[in-house]
Design a protein around this motif. Sequence first.
Motif, mmCIF file in Angstrom:
data_model
loop_
_atom_site.group_PDB
_atom_site.id
_atom_site.type_symbol
_atom_site.label_atom_id
_atom_site.label_comp_id
_atom_site.label_asym_id
_atom_site.label_seq_id
_atom_site.Cartn_x
_atom_site.Cartn_y
_atom_site.Cartn_z
ATOM 1 N N PHE A 30 -22.069 36.570 41.848
ATOM 2 C CA PHE A 30 -20.847 37.006 42.523
ATOM 3 C C PHE A 30 -20.727 36.437 43.930
ATOM 4 O O PHE A 30 -19.939 35.546 44.174
ATOM 5 C CB PHE A 30 -20.758 38.537 42.481
ATOM 6 N N ASN A 31 -21.512 36.972 44.845
ATOM 7 C CA ASN A 31 -21.420 36.470 46.226
ATOM 8 C C ASN A 31 -22.816 36.240 46.776
ATOM 9 O O ASN A 31 -23.224 36.832 47.771
ATOM 10 C CB ASN A 31 -20.661 37.467 47.102
ATOM 11 N N VAL A 32 -23.555 35.383 46.115
ATOM 12 C CA VAL A 32 -24.945 35.143 46.506
ATOM 13 C C VAL A 32 -25.133 33.652 46.701
ATOM 14 O O VAL A 32 -24.639 32.828 45.916
ATOM 15 C CB VAL A 32 -25.902 35.694 45.421
ATOM 16 N N GLY A 90 -24.102 30.687 43.877
ATOM 17 C CA GLY A 90 -24.590 31.663 42.906
ATOM 18 C C GLY A 90 -23.595 31.944 41.795
ATOM 19 O O GLY A 90 -23.939 32.554 40.789
ATOM 20 N N ARG A 91 -22.358 31.502 41.946
ATOM 21 C CA ARG A 91 -21.394 31.784 40.887
ATOM 22 C C ARG A 91 -21.561 30.866 39.700
ATOM 23 O O ARG A 91 -21.011 31.141 38.629
ATOM 24 C CB ARG A 91 -19.967 31.649 41.424
ATOM 25 N N GLN A 137 -18.062 28.933 36.319
ATOM 26 C CA GLN A 137 -18.252 29.879 37.408
ATOM 27 C C GLN A 137 -17.757 31.258 37.006
ATOM 28 O O GLN A 137 -16.741 31.397 36.329
ATOM 29 C CB GLN A 137 -17.497 29.419 38.670
ATOM 30 N N ILE A 197 -15.860 34.601 37.387
ATOM 31 C CA ILE A 197 -14.643 35.055 38.064
ATOM 32 C C ILE A 197 -14.601 36.572 37.966
ATOM 33 O O ILE A 197 -15.122 37.150 37.011
ATOM 34 C CB ILE A 197 -13.354 34.444 37.454
ATOM 35 N N PHE A 198 -14.020 37.220 38.944
ATOM 36 C CA PHE A 198 -14.062 38.679 38.941
ATOM 37 C C PHE A 198 -12.993 39.231 39.879
ATOM 38 O O PHE A 198 -12.594 38.571 40.849
ATOM 39 C CB PHE A 198 -15.440 39.183 39.385
#
Lengths: 356, 360, 361
Positions: free
Chosen positions: B199-201, B211-212, B311, B313-314
């Motif tokens: 997610f956000n790493v 990280g995505r 990647q 997505i969220f």
Amino acid sequence: MHQLNLRIFVVLCLFLSSLAPSFGRTESSSIDSKSTSVQKVIFDTDFSVPPQDDGTALILALKSSELKILGVTTVAGNATVQQATFDALRVLEIAGRTDIPVYQGANRPWMHEKTEFATRVHGKWWSDEAPPPPPGGFAKKLPETESAVSFIIRTVEQDPTEITIIAIGPLTNIATAIRQQPGFAKKVKKIVIMGGAIASLPNGGGNVTPNAEFNFWVDPEAAQVVIRSGIPIILTPLNVTAKTDFSKQWFDEIIAADTPLTRLIKQTMGPFYEKHPDVHSQMYDQLTVASLIDPTLVKAQDLYVDIDINHGPDYGTSLGAKHPWEGGEGAVKISVQYDVDFNRFIEMFVKRVSAK
Amino acid sequence: MNSTMLRAASFALLLTASSILALGEKPKVIVDQDARGPASTDMQSILMFAQSPDVELLGVTIVSGDQWVREEAEHTLRALEIVGRTDVPVVEGAQYPLINSKDESELWEGQFGVLEFKGAWTPALYHEPNLIPPLREGEPTTKPLHEHAVDFIIRMVHKYPGQVTLWAGGPLTNIALAIRKDPEVVSLARQLVLMGGGFNVGKSGIQEINGRREFNWWFDPEAVRIVMSANWKKVTITPLDVSVKTGLTPELQSRISKTDTPLTRYLTQFSEPSYMWDEVAVAAFLDPTIITDQKELYVNIDIDHGAGYGQTIFVEKGTSVPSWWKLATVQFDLNTEKFYQMYVHLMTLPVKAAQTASVR
Amino acid sequence: MKSWIGKATRFAMILMAFATIALAQKPKVIIDQDARGPASTDINAILMFAQSPQVDVLGVTLLTGDQWVKEEAAHTLRALELAGRSDIPVMMGAQTPLVNSREESKLWEKQFGSFAFKGAWTDRTYHDSGLVPIMPEGVPTTKASNENAADFIIRMVHKYPGEVTLWAGGPLTNIALAIRLDPEVVTLSKQLVLMGGGFNVGKGGVHRINGRREFNWWFDPEAVRIVMSAPWKKITVTPVDISVKTRLSDEVQAKVSQVNTPLTDYLKKYSQPSYMWDEISVAAFLDPSIITEQKELYTNIEINHGASYGQTIFVEKEVKVPSWWKLATVQFDLNTEKFYRMYVELMTAPPSSGKGNTKTD
């Protein structure tokens, strides 16, 4: 015949003739009805001298009193923008039309980057190399210092709804003008575009990648912006240019006349026809210009058209359909030419290009 | 029957009943894994399940990812032999992802930059799919089940409706194929639990700082789109964001080495320092209290074959989204000490005496 | 007496010489901004530059983003009046992005989820592009220049080759147009400094928790692709990752309110608590030492119109990439105390402090 019968006969004849399909009756708006007044045009081109189709397209325009060319604007496409500029200046000089200014425009498309494929397949839009001297050397006159986009914006702003744009190269300059100048699109009278290929119509394959036509493929993002801009558009796609056929026969007719311009054509195209007398070429840009001069030469229909700008296998492909479709919600209705009265077109073309 | 016998009988009955009850209460799990061996995060997650008395491990289904499916199956068979769990069937699955390919990844890299890790397609490690390099940990004597992973999954969820947890530690190819072959898998399964996505790493992506683009999901994005758009009763995700908060350090490994079992010997010999990607997902399944921060998010994947291919997505819960987006519980932080303790405990338990493979 | 005059004259001349040299050395900046007003992060950034004696602001070029370009011009002119800096010319630029559009964003949202914020296209606040809603801070008396933003940029970098910093706090449409109109803009500029993009941050995106879809870059992704693929001498990026480490809190605002000037009055009335997106980028330009962590990364944007449209893409410096990827210095952390102090100092300085010999003819 009885008088009544005569009247009935005449009415019947009229009625029947009105049913017959004829060139010039379109299913689209009246924007391309044959105009009797002179049209003020900006001639936007990725120019080179003949045999490039832009070459004789400009000559046709110069020899047509229906058009008043306010300026020639150049763009990278078939040639580098530099070559387009200097070739155009030279042709104007030969034609004795140095009154028409030339404005140099975009030296590359918005997004499309140079690739190995592009360097192989066609065109020099990815290059900034110095232009070769045109036949007979560089013209004495230089291009204007004002940029193409600036000229285009200024001309349209000063004369709103009066200026027609002839666009026979990638649409980079036009799209830039649209985006730089708010309200510009609303002020353009109309734009005739050589571009695209509608796969769902006959002869809808591409000429550079499987489905894409060269002008649109060089700058697909610009093409999408122009197509969607709201400017009244008349499109001359490969579907209709496929029904044109330039060959040695017409070349011979043109050079039978002796004018500075036919001498240029003889010089640049003669050797080619010596070696390859049987080659036939499509008349992409020439038809675009001719159809502006005389819309009755072509048949057109309104279609929803969009451009694929995803960087995948269909990059630059134009898509068209009678109704909107899933994924094509951005498509816009424009007039798309699909047929031509070639005999009348070639007759007009040869006559004018070889005129004094 | 006298009273003693009666009491004995009723006690036996009670015992049987409670053991049946206990057996009935043990969650049934299929582990779907790209089981790189020996002793990787993949294998360690399988071993945690195999060692745990609290789950009924129905089988391990294998998919290509970190390595090719055939060699992974061999490594898995050997590992299960070592811990005396030859009763757990190993089932080979998809050799290739649905759409993505080594060739496409190379074209992509030509445009967007070289990927540091591509599992079985990593140039430095690449070999032909059916080749099985010699196993350093010893060749297995057991064999995989004569059934395709996809069919095994379908069969199991029908056999135990509402009971089977699909736990995935690798690319989701097998699961995607299963639900396309039999859509009832989604409603018959109890839940989906997986390690994947990010997610956000800024660590551990296959281009490190992104990280995505997490490996499992990138290897088969179309499978992720199929699986994450399906109507599972519950989806739980262990993403890179929480993985990078852990580490199989030499110190942690030494805690395991203090005990001597065939398993600890195997781990001591072959384990490498690394993030504990899959182990966290197992531990959180066995004991959800180790997770200290989680969020419900709509989660899916980009399947356009451009810069964003593969990647995660969220969007936040509460955003208006079309129906193919589904909510997942995404884990973001954990109690590392508790987690390490559980890991050490499971890995140092005595291994079972070798059992004959049960017929399923 | 004579010697006195002589000395004084000489002293004055030396002073003037120094002033001229100092002026000549002041970095020249064009502020390209989607200047939402009144008193937003956008306007604050302009004001910081306007108030700073350290820079020579050549002009403010505007474009649609947070608001429509026409209303932004009105807000900018008014703010500059209050700061006593009506000497700074304001140019209007792109009204819409190159390719992205409100219609497309709606189609996209239907597939991928609705945005919390879409700038001038946000449904809640949407109005016609030509409308300038009521200005609580007062209507400006000054006017925007007739010159188009892109033309101004081109003219300035030719006038001052190698000296002009292009500072961008909004979408990059103007700059993309400028470099497509005149490719020399890239090599003639001194550098590109911008607020935009996001890397690994779970706040501040147009879908809040997705920092990679940052508003400026999402509004015109094609412009970002054009700009970030160009061979600038230097690119500095202030992304969402660092923005969310700051806050224009009531506390900071209170410090500004302690001083009484037309400018602080304006800020007191109209400032709202927010991340200090653009202010950081200005502060870091004026004093790079406030940045405590930064990385060189290849940075660009996704332009396929699917799920990732408008998202930042990036790889590490060591990765082998084709030539359209360019390195940027990306700021990730800052000394917040130092930053807030600088902000307060600039905003509380007397108006016209930044005034210099701004000649742009």
